[in-house]
Design a protein around this motif. Structure first.
Motif, mmCIF file in Angstrom:
data_model
loop_
_atom_site.group_PDB
_atom_site.id
_atom_site.type_symbol
_atom_site.label_atom_id
_atom_site.label_comp_id
_atom_site.label_asym_id
_atom_site.label_seq_id
_atom_site.Cartn_x
_atom_site.Cartn_y
_atom_site.Cartn_z
ATOM 1 N N UNK A 173 5.875 21.158 -89.949
ATOM 2 C CA UNK A 173 6.807 20.280 -89.257
ATOM 3 C C UNK A 173 7.696 19.496 -90.202
ATOM 4 N N UNK A 174 8.330 18.472 -89.634
ATOM 5 C CA UNK A 174 9.317 17.676 -90.362
ATOM 6 C C UNK A 174 8.655 16.553 -91.144
ATOM 7 N N UNK A 175 8.945 16.472 -92.434
ATOM 8 C CA UNK A 175 8.423 15.370 -93.253
ATOM 9 C C UNK A 175 8.985 14.038 -92.766
ATOM 10 N N UNK A 176 10.284 14.002 -92.448
ATOM 11 C CA UNK A 176 10.902 12.762 -91.971
ATOM 12 C C UNK A 176 10.291 12.330 -90.643
ATOM 13 N N UNK A 177 10.048 13.291 -89.759
ATOM 14 C CA UNK A 177 9.437 12.968 -88.479
ATOM 15 C C UNK A 177 8.024 12.429 -88.637
ATOM 16 N N UNK A 178 7.283 12.988 -89.586
ATOM 17 C CA UNK A 178 5.933 12.491 -89.866
ATOM 18 C C UNK A 178 5.993 11.058 -90.387
ATOM 19 N N UNK A 179 6.924 10.809 -91.294
ATOM 20 C CA UNK A 179 7.072 9.454 -91.826
ATOM 21 C C UNK A 179 7.432 8.463 -90.738
ATOM 22 N N UNK A 180 8.328 8.884 -89.841
ATOM 23 C CA UNK A 180 8.712 8.023 -88.722
ATOM 24 C C UNK A 180 7.498 7.705 -87.842
ATOM 25 N N UNK A 181 6.773 8.739 -87.460
ATOM 26 C CA UNK A 181 5.619 8.540 -86.573
ATOM 27 C C UNK A 181 4.559 7.669 -87.227
ATOM 28 N N UNK A 182 4.283 7.935 -88.499
ATOM 29 C CA UNK A 182 3.255 7.164 -89.199
ATOM 30 C C UNK A 182 3.634 5.687 -89.274
ATOM 31 N N UNK A 183 4.894 5.396 -89.556
ATOM 32 C CA UNK A 183 5.304 4.001 -89.708
ATOM 33 C C UNK A 183 5.264 3.266 -88.368
ATOM 34 N N UNK A 184 5.610 3.948 -87.273
ATOM 35 C CA UNK A 184 5.501 3.334 -85.956
ATOM 36 C C UNK A 184 4.048 2.968 -85.673
ATOM 37 N N UNK A 185 3.140 3.899 -85.944
ATOM 38 C CA UNK A 185 1.727 3.668 -85.651
ATOM 39 C C UNK A 185 1.119 2.610 -86.563
ATOM 40 N N UNK A 186 1.510 2.597 -87.829
ATOM 41 C CA UNK A 186 0.987 1.586 -88.755
ATOM 42 C C UNK A 186 1.502 0.205 -88.368
ATOM 43 N N UNK A 187 2.761 0.125 -87.955
ATOM 44 C CA UNK A 187 3.275 -1.150 -87.456
ATOM 45 C C UNK A 187 2.567 -1.591 -86.189
ATOM 46 N N UNK A 188 2.293 -0.629 -85.293
ATOM 47 C CA UNK A 188 1.549 -0.954 -84.074
ATOM 48 C C UNK A 188 0.145 -1.461 -84.404
ATOM 49 N N UNK A 189 -0.479 -0.838 -85.393
ATOM 50 C CA UNK A 189 -1.812 -1.275 -85.810
ATOM 51 C C UNK A 189 -1.769 -2.713 -86.313
ATOM 52 N N UNK A 190 -0.741 -3.049 -87.078
ATOM 53 C CA UNK A 190 -0.595 -4.429 -87.563
ATOM 54 C C UNK A 190 -0.485 -5.399 -86.397
ATOM 55 N N UNK A 191 0.268 -5.032 -85.371
ATOM 56 C CA UNK A 191 0.436 -5.907 -84.202
ATOM 57 C C UNK A 191 -0.885 -6.071 -83.452
ATOM 58 N N UNK A 192 -1.607 -4.964 -83.272
ATOM 59 C CA UNK A 192 -2.897 -5.043 -82.582
ATOM 60 C C UNK A 192 -3.888 -5.885 -83.368
ATOM 61 N N UNK A 193 -3.932 -5.685 -84.669
ATOM 62 C CA UNK A 193 -4.861 -6.443 -85.498
ATOM 63 C C UNK A 193 -4.475 -7.918 -85.578
ATOM 64 N N UNK A 194 -3.176 -8.219 -85.465
ATOM 65 C CA UNK A 194 -2.763 -9.627 -85.429
ATOM 66 C C UNK A 194 -3.414 -10.326 -84.239
ATOM 67 N N UNK A 195 -3.379 -9.686 -83.081
ATOM 68 C CA UNK A 195 -4.030 -10.253 -81.899
ATOM 69 C C UNK A 195 -5.529 -10.403 -82.117
ATOM 70 N N UNK A 196 -6.144 -9.384 -82.724
ATOM 71 C CA UNK A 196 -7.588 -9.451 -82.984
ATOM 72 C C UNK A 196 -7.924 -10.610 -83.913
ATOM 73 N N UNK A 197 -7.126 -10.762 -84.967
ATOM 74 C CA UNK A 197 -7.412 -11.795 -85.956
ATOM 75 C C UNK A 197 -7.248 -13.188 -85.356
#
Length: 361
Positions: free
Chosen positions: A128-152
């Motif tokens: 697949x697309x390297x750029x698309x993978x980077x896009x997807x990963x960064x969205x999910x990592x940012x989402x994880x930060x938001x979820x963990x902010x609530x947890x913390x």
């Protein structure tokens, strides 16, 4: 033997770093054990959060708590540290997603998350697309930060009533920063270069989330009432806008070694800041053409950035923004003077106001 850190009132950053590192380990360790493939994403988020930053948001929140009577030697101090440090995870989410939306290649001298994960894909020769993978990963990592902010925040060791008192500020802050992000994207898409649109983005995306709501959060954790919150939030609103206007100037005129981003990146990203809005409104035909041609031009050269700088000066936009910063800082300090803060809070918030608005270009 490692010396003990200074008390939070003296140097808050090491305490914020400590509780962030502890939380990131606690939150990430279980999923690492069950799903090792997620490890690089957790590592990326951990490195991003602990890899730099001024820690302004936790600092404003801490001094909001202290100014409303919070006791740094009392039983709630450690819990408050955890609660205010969670703001850095909101910041991580915003920056990771912001870099993606703006197609930024670097932050703090390192590749942005989406760029780093695109390279990871390419280096491994995955499908697949390297750029698309980077896009997807960064969205999910940012989402994880938001979820963990609530947890913390929610798991901070504080009485339930204390956390409940601060939760309205927390909820408002999350909504306002995302609304501000959306407005920023919307103005870039529609080409809205009005002064009104630029200021509204500043109010939501920066003033509320960087200064006003962190102060609100901290003061609420100490049980502050409306008589203190009123002038304190007025201080936060005006100072937050002044801070963003300074950042806008740095985005065009700043030294990359100070800002952590290439000179002129705000222009390349098509940001309709107040600086740009005033330049387009007040410039003569030739200068207006130079500014308009630069906004959103991804391959903007150093020479073109220099030409835009000259055009903005010629239009009077730089002086106008500097005046606005001075006016807002003055009104912020007047509001701070009306707030009946305890201890050293007024002096420390004054210092923070200088730090947030000082000229560094």
């Amino acid at each position: 033997m490692t010396p003990s850190p200074s008390p939070p009132d003296v140097d808050l950053a090491p305490h914020v770093e400590r509780v962030l590192a502890e939380f990131l380990h606690e939150a990430g360790d279980p999923i690492r054990r069950t799903e090792p493939v997620v490890g690089p994403a957790i590592d990326a988020l951990t490195e991003f959060v602990l890899g730099g930053g001024k820690r302004l948001r936790p600092t404003f929140a801490w001094w909001g708590w202290r100014g409303a009577g919070g006791d740094p030697d009392g039983p709630d101090a450690e819990g408050v540290l955890r609660a205010v440090a969670s703001l850095e995870l909101i910041q991580a989410c915003a920056l990771i997603h912001d870099d993606l939306m703006d197609s930024s290649d670097s932050r703090r001298g390192s590749p942005t998350v989406h760029v780093a994960f695109a390279k990871r894909h390419a280096d491994h020769g995955w499908l697949g697309s390297a750029a698309g993978y980077g896009l997807s990963a960064s969205v999910l990592i940012g989402d994880l930060a938001l979820a963990w902010a609530d947890d913390m925040f929610s798991a901070a060791p504080l009485p339930a009533a204390t956390l409940a008192a601060a939760r309205p500020a927390w909820r408002a802050m999350r909504t306002e920063v995302l609304a501000g992000q959306y407005l920023d994207v919307h103005t870039q898409a529609t080409g809205d270069a009005s002064v009104e649109a630029a200021l509204r983005i500043d109010e939501l995306k920066t003033a509320a989330y960087t200064v006003r709501r962190p102060l609100h959060l901290g003061a609420a954790l100490a049980g502050a009432g409306p008589e203190l919150l009123g002038p304190l939030l007025e201080f936060g609103e005006d100072l937050g806008i002044a801070f963003q206007l300074r950042d806008d100037l740095l985005g065009v005129f700043g030294d990359p070694s100070v800002t952590g981003k290439p000179a002129g990146d705000d222009l390349r990203e098509g940001k309709r800041t107040l600086l740009v809005a005033l330049g387009l409104r007040d410039a003569g035909p030739a200068e207006r053409e130079v500014i308009a041609a630069a906004v959103g031009k991804a391959d903007l050269s150093v020479d073109e950035v220099t030409a835009v700088r000259a055009a903005l000066h010629e239009a009077g936009a730089v002086d106008a923004v500097e005046r606005r910063i001075a006016e807002l800082t003055g009104s912020a300090m007047a509001a701070l003077g009306r707030a009946e803060l305890t201890g050293a809070a007024a002096a420390r918030l004054t210092d923070l106001a200088v730090l947030a608005t000082q000229r560094t270009y």
